[in-house]
Design a protein around this motif. Structure first.
Motif, short mmCIF file in Angstrom:
data_model
loop_
_atom_site.label_atom_id
_atom_site.label_comp_id
_atom_site.label_asym_id
_atom_site.label_seq_id
_atom_site.Cartn_x
_atom_site.Cartn_y
_atom_site.Cartn_z
N ASN A 145 -4.91 -3.15 -8.78
CA ASN A 145 -4.87 -3.69 -10.14
C ASN A 145 -5.78 -2.92 -11.09
OD1 ASN A 145 -3.09 -5.59 -9.18
ND2 ASN A 145 -4.62 -7.23 -9.01
N ALA A 146 -6.79 -2.26 -10.51
CA ALA A 146 -7.74 -1.52 -11.35
C ALA A 146 -7.40 -0.03 -11.44
CB ALA A 146 -9.16 -1.70 -10.80
N ASP A 147 -6.33 0.38 -10.82
CA ASP A 147 -6.02 1.81 -10.74
C ASP A 147 -5.24 2.27 -11.97
OD1 ASP A 147 -5.20 4.35 -10.21
OD2 ASP A 147 -4.41 3.91 -8.20
N PRO A 148 -5.85 3.07 -12.85
CA PRO A 148 -5.16 3.48 -14.08
C PRO A 148 -3.92 4.32 -13.80
CG PRO A 148 -7.26 4.65 -13.84
CD PRO A 148 -7.20 3.63 -12.75
N GLN A 149 -3.92 5.03 -12.68
CA GLN A 149 -2.76 5.88 -12.36
C GLN A 149 -1.49 5.07 -12.16
OE1 GLN A 149 -4.53 8.58 -9.21
NE2 GLN A 149 -2.76 9.79 -9.93
N VAL A 150 -1.66 3.82 -11.78
CA VAL A 150 -0.50 2.97 -11.49
C VAL A 150 0.17 2.49 -12.78
CG1 VAL A 150 0.17 0.79 -10.39
CG2 VAL A 150 -1.45 2.29 -9.27
N VAL B 174 0.84 -1.19 0.00
CA VAL B 174 0.00 0.00 0.00
C VAL B 174 0.88 1.25 0.00
CG1 VAL B 174 -1.72 1.32 1.32
CG2 VAL B 174 -1.94 -1.16 1.10
N ALA B 175 1.95 1.22 0.75
CA ALA B 175 2.87 2.37 0.79
C ALA B 175 3.44 2.65 -0.60
CB ALA B 175 4.00 2.11 1.79
N LEU B 176 3.80 1.61 -1.29
CA LEU B 176 4.37 1.75 -2.64
C LEU B 176 3.31 2.33 -3.59
CD1 LEU B 176 6.61 1.26 -4.69
CD2 LEU B 176 5.97 -1.15 -4.74
N TRP B 177 2.13 1.81 -3.47
CA TRP B 177 1.01 2.30 -4.30
C TRP B 177 0.78 3.80 -4.07
CZ3 TRP B 177 -4.21 3.33 -2.25
CH2 TRP B 177 -5.16 3.58 -3.25
N HIS B 178 0.77 4.17 -2.81
CA HIS B 178 0.57 5.57 -2.42
C HIS B 178 1.65 6.45 -3.03
CE1 HIS B 178 -0.92 8.79 0.04
NE2 HIS B 178 0.18 8.88 0.76
N ARG B 179 2.88 5.97 -2.98
CA ARG B 179 4.00 6.75 -3.55
C ARG B 179 3.86 6.90 -5.06
NH1 ARG B 179 7.92 3.18 -0.64
NH2 ARG B 179 7.79 4.11 1.43
N ILE B 180 3.50 5.81 -5.72
CA ILE B 180 3.36 5.87 -7.18
C ILE B 180 2.27 6.89 -7.54
CG2 ILE B 180 2.71 4.58 -9.26
CD1 ILE B 180 3.96 2.09 -7.99
N ARG B 181 1.20 6.90 -6.81
CA ARG B 181 0.10 7.83 -7.11
C ARG B 181 0.50 9.28 -6.88
NH1 ARG B 181 -5.33 6.15 -7.08
NH2 ARG B 181 -5.86 7.91 -5.72
N GLN B 182 1.41 9.47 -5.94
CA GLN B 182 1.85 10.84 -5.71
C GLN B 182 2.79 11.33 -6.80
OE1 GLN B 182 3.30 10.25 -1.73
NE2 GLN B 182 1.58 11.35 -0.83
N ASP B 183 3.40 10.39 -7.51
CA ASP B 183 4.37 10.76 -8.56
C ASP B 183 4.27 9.75 -9.70
OD1 ASP B 183 6.50 11.61 -10.07
OD2 ASP B 183 8.04 10.94 -8.65
N PRO B 184 3.15 9.80 -10.43
CA PRO B 184 2.88 8.74 -11.41
C PRO B 184 3.92 8.69 -12.52
CG PRO B 184 0.97 10.18 -11.11
CD PRO B 184 2.09 10.82 -10.39
N ASP B 185 4.64 9.77 -12.75
CA ASP B 185 5.64 9.74 -13.82
C ASP B 185 7.03 9.47 -13.29
OD1 ASP B 185 3.69 10.26 -15.78
OD2 ASP B 185 3.70 12.39 -15.17
N GLY B 186 7.13 9.12 -12.03
CA GLY B 186 8.44 8.83 -11.42
C GLY B 186 9.07 7.59 -12.06
N ASP B 187 10.33 7.40 -11.75
CA ASP B 187 11.09 6.29 -12.34
C ASP B 187 10.93 5.06 -11.44
OD1 ASP B 187 12.85 4.77 -13.77
OD2 ASP B 187 14.65 5.70 -12.90
N TRP B 188 9.75 4.44 -11.47
CA TRP B 188 9.46 3.33 -10.56
C TRP B 188 9.94 2.00 -11.13
CZ3 TRP B 188 8.34 5.16 -6.06
CH2 TRP B 188 7.71 6.41 -5.96
N VAL B 189 10.41 1.16 -10.27
CA VAL B 189 10.74 -0.21 -10.68
C VAL B 189 9.45 -1.03 -10.64
CG1 VAL B 189 12.03 -2.30 -10.11
CG2 VAL B 189 13.08 -0.06 -9.76
N PRO B 190 9.05 -1.63 -11.76
CA PRO B 190 7.79 -2.38 -11.75
C PRO B 190 7.86 -3.63 -10.86
CG PRO B 190 8.84 -2.47 -13.93
CD PRO B 190 9.68 -1.58 -13.09
N ARG B 191 6.78 -3.87 -10.16
CA ARG B 191 6.73 -5.02 -9.24
C ARG B 191 5.44 -5.80 -9.43
NH1 ARG B 191 9.88 -5.77 -3.88
NH2 ARG B 191 11.18 -3.92 -3.98
N VAL B 192 5.57 -7.09 -9.30
CA VAL B 192 4.39 -7.93 -9.15
C VAL B 192 4.50 -8.57 -7.77
CG1 VAL B 192 3.07 -9.87 -10.04
CG2 VAL B 192 4.30 -8.38 -11.63
#
Ligand code: 26R
Length: 792
Positions: A592-597, A545-563
């Protein structure tokens, strides 16, 4: 020897023969089931000869025998296992060419034999395979449960259990032995040293040959099924008491019906105690019958027999062995002396709620003579140690402590990892350890590389053979020879390709079974094990959830994709674990349904995790989650399977993680969190959870999001319990370890950004964990506990 070779054509003929004469089907009308049966019988035929040879040799040499008594054997599927160990997998594939289904379709069709809950049961299965590989004359004894561990489904994210039905179809690996049957009594009355049971059932044997690597040796897994006797009911029937007359029948059917799906607390006490005694008594009667085929003096039993009790569940073996020896003319004292030289006990958990205790009332009612014997044993032990502290008694506060009984009756007691064994000495058995120094020894767990590498990960297994040659399967230390090759371009490319192929296959399977699309280039981050508070799936999903929250705050950030992949069952009555299951599913649905992610984060929780699913997931893993509260996971064996398959661990200093990290090197292991000592100290701080939460902006945000009902909009209060417990009753210290875990996950991301470095780390994990072969573990038991050498 089985490996005198068989050609694809010969195997094909055998399959067609069984199809025709055993199944009564012609090839044009055979179903997948028919083909699977025909292939299974054809391979089983190849095991029979080495099986007979092994038995013959054991009798001829008079070798000492090992007996492994366990209420659980989590063997999973057997077809591929047999084919692999017989070296006939390729032959089997070719034998089927043009006939109908492919070999892998037959493998997939076999139901898992889920005769266990988790780690303890799977360890017993690995041990059986290693005993056969090492050529040790050994028998496993257990129960032939009609229904193995329940099937798990999710309904609206909640776990729903349905009965498992593996015996609905014929089980092709077993031989029914109606002539091997023993009467097992319960209840009734005791007069002196003689017991007249009020009820009885028959235990009948079902034998499964367990073949070792290369088919040189095969042992027997003997599982007991309960059937009714009508000795007693006829009397009652004639007396007109029809209800009582029907009771043995009902009782008999119940005893081998279900595996207790509860690995936290115990339920259905009387039935569970009956199951334990049923298995133990049948096994010991069988062991003594075999002993007296060649021997006459029961006092020499320890020279010919070593018995291992898998946890306390078979601990009634102590009094039962004494009872059977007394029936053969020994005194109580002589019987006790023999028993304590023959029996050994493995402890698999320190959790107080999992240490079995039975009320003296229940024990006295179900097993009146055993209750007497337990009291005499307690007395005997007390007299031998007049200065002992009072609280090491077998009977305390009107309860029989099965752990103390097992310990007092054992020649050796062992823990299952170095840390766990130290804790066994320092905590649960501190007083008994002081009275019996030297009795407790360590045997760090292991896993069989045949199933967990050769069979489960053919891509990596082939690369290993290509790199270091054949033979590593039964000599796993040889994986060290990989190390000099890890920097080679060719090896690196092939290692990467093997992992990627496994990930693509898993990604496809996830798509087919759950409908969730996953990116094979993302980190496959996997936590698979029973759902339990101490294993801290909660910490993992909150960090997600923390990771999700971070991605939403910076959707264009350089995130490492995770499953994020979860797998595991909760005990049906374990409400808190069930809430965690529900939370994982609710979080998955939202993320999984969040388009921002943008697909950068996926959460997958395929239902009904079992051995077969583990074989599929582990070879495709990039990150192994072993994040239990330090001091709580006795060993873990999943941790070993992941490392062996080239998967670095993120984990605490708990159980065998400690030893894995020592071997793979600290730089190839993502360590975080408090040590076992720090955990104990931390709990003493009042409000430790509140302090941790207040110090962590991330955790505060995460708990706020959960508390707001963002993952349960239909029922916003759903997770108030979880959040409230986090603040006030965080016994497993999720809050106190959270930031350290989150930081370790960031280190994972950084390491992943260097693909060559990551891959080197992954390959070093494989190269350096040969120690965790269950062959090594079994050799340890042989030398330190059983005093046996291989017969072959
Ligand atoms: C119902 C009851 C008394 C019960 C309690 C606990 C039944 C079954 C269990 C299972 C426990 C003992 C278990 O599976 N322990 C696991 O054993 C593995 C093999 O040694 C370890 O790797 C793992 O750490 C440990 O949790």
């Amino acid at each position: 020897m089985a490996l005198d070779g068989i050609t694809p054509q010969e195997l094909r003929d055998a399959v067609l023969w069984h199809l025709t004469y055993t199944l009564g089907k012609d090839p044009g009308h055979a179903s997948l089931y028919d083909w699977r049966m025909a292939m299974s019988f054809s391979l089983r035929d190849r095991i029979v000869e080495p099986w007979f040879d092994s038995t013959r040799l054991t009798y001829e040499t008079g070798a000492k025998r090992v007996y492994y008594l366990s209420l659980e054997f989590l063997i999973g599927k057997m077809l591929n296992d047999a084919a692999t160990n017989l070296g006939l997998r390729d032959v089997a594939e070719r034998a089927l060419e043009g006939l109908g289904p492919r070999f892998d379709e037959l493998v997939a069709d076999e139901p898992d034999a889920a005769l266990g809950n988790g780690g303890l049961g799977r360890l017993a299965a690995c041990f059986m395979e290693s005993l056969a590989t090492l050529g040790v004359p050994a028998h496993g004894y257990g129960i032939r449960y009609e229904h193995g561990l329940f099937r798990q489904r999710f309904e609206g994210g909640r776990q729903v259990e349905t009965p498992e039905d593996w015996l609905k179809q014929k089980h092709p690996w077993e031989f029914e032995r109606p002539e091997v049957a023993y009467e097992i009594g319960f209840k009734g009355s005791v007069h002196g040293d003689s017991w007249s049971p009020g009820e009885s059932v028959m235990a009948t044997a079902h034998d499964m040959p367990i073949v070792g690597w290369q088919g040189k040796w095969a042992n027997t897994l003997r599982l007991w099924a309960a059937e009714s006797t009508n000795l007693l009911d006829l009397d009652r029937f004639n007396a007109g008491d029809y209800t009582a007359a029907a009771e043995p029948e009902a009782l008999a059917r119940t005893i081998s019906r279900v595996l207790y799906p509860d690995d936290t607390t115990y339920a259905g006490k009387e039935l569970r105690l009956k199951q334990e005694y049923f298995m133990v008594s049948a096994a010991l009667q069988d062991i003594l019958r075999r002993y007296f085929v060649t021997q006459t003096d029961p006092r020499q039993l320890h020279k010919h027999v070593a018995i291992q009790l898998n946890d306390t569940h078979p601990a009634i073996a102590g009094p039962e062995l004494i009872r059977l020896l007394m029936k053969r003319g020994l005194t109580f004292e002589e019987g006790a002396g023999v028993a304590e030289r023959v029996l050994n006990y493995t402890n698999h958990t320190l959790l107080p709620e999992a240490l079995e205790r039975w009320s003296t009332w229940l024990m006295g009612n179900v097993l009146p003579q055993h209750m007497d014997l337990i009291e005499r044993l307690d007395d005997r032990h007390r007299k031998a140690h007049p200065d002992r502290p009072k609280h090491v008694g077998i009977v305390q506060n009107n309860e029989v402590h099965m752990g103390n009984l097992a310990f007092i009756m054992a020649n050796k007691v062992n823990g299952v990892s170095a840390l766990h064994t130290d804790l066994v000495k320092e905590t649960v058995f501190a007083d008994l350890h002081a009275l019996h120094p030297g009795r407790i020894v360590n045997q760090t767990n292991g896993v069989t590389p045949r199933r967990w590498l050769k069979l489960a990960n053919p891509a990596l297994a082939t690369l290993i053979t290509d790199t270091i040659g054949e033979g590593w399967e039964a000599d796993l230390d040889r994986l060290q020879e990989l190390e000099p090759h890890i920097g080679d371009n060719g090896f690196a490319t092939a290692f990467g390709a093997a992992k990627r192929a496994n990930k693509v296959a898993l990604s496809n399977w996830i798509g087919e079974t759950t409908g969730i699309a996953t990116d094979p280039d993302a980190i496959f981050d996997i936590q698979i094990k029973r759902i339990h508070e101490y294993k801290r799936q909660l910490m993992n999903i909150l960090q997600t959830v923390a990771l999700w929250h971070r991605i939403r705050q910076d959707p264009d950030g350089d995130w490492v994709p995770r499953v994020k992949i979860f797998g595991g069952k909760s005990a049906p009555g374990y409400a808190v674990a069930k809430e965690i299951v529900h939370l994982i599913n609710d979080v998955a649905a939202v993320i999984n349904a969040d388009p921002q992610v943008k697909g950068l984060l996926k959460v997958v929780y395929p239902p009904n995790y079992n051995v077969s699913m583990a074989e599929r997931l582990i070879p495709a893993a990039d990150l192994s989650e072993q994040i239990s509260t330090a001091g709580k996971e006795a060993s873990g064996t999943g941790n070993m399977k992941f490392a062996l398959n080239g998967t670095p661990t993120i984990g605490t200093l708990d159980g065998a993680n400690v030893e894995i990290r020592e071997r793979v090197g600290a730089e190839n292991f993502f360590l975080f969190g408090m040590t076992a000592d720090e955990v104990v100290a931390r709990r003493r701080i009042p409000d430790h959870a509140r302090l941790a939460i207040e110090a962590s902006q991330t955790l505060r945000d995460v708990l706020q999001i959960v508390a707001e009902g963002r993952f349960s909009p239909d029922d916003p209060d759903r997770y108030h319990g979880i959040v409230d417990r986090m603040w006030h009753h965080d016994y497993f210290l999720v809050a106190s370890d959270f930031d350290a875990f989150d930081a370790a996950q960031s280190r994972v991301d950084s390491a992943w950004r260097d693909p060559a470095g990551w891959q080197r780390m992954a390959a070093l994990n494989t190269a350096r964990v040969g120690y965790f072969s269950s062959d090594r573990t079994i050799r340890g038991y042989m030398a330190d506990i059983w005093d046996v050498t291989p017969a072959s």
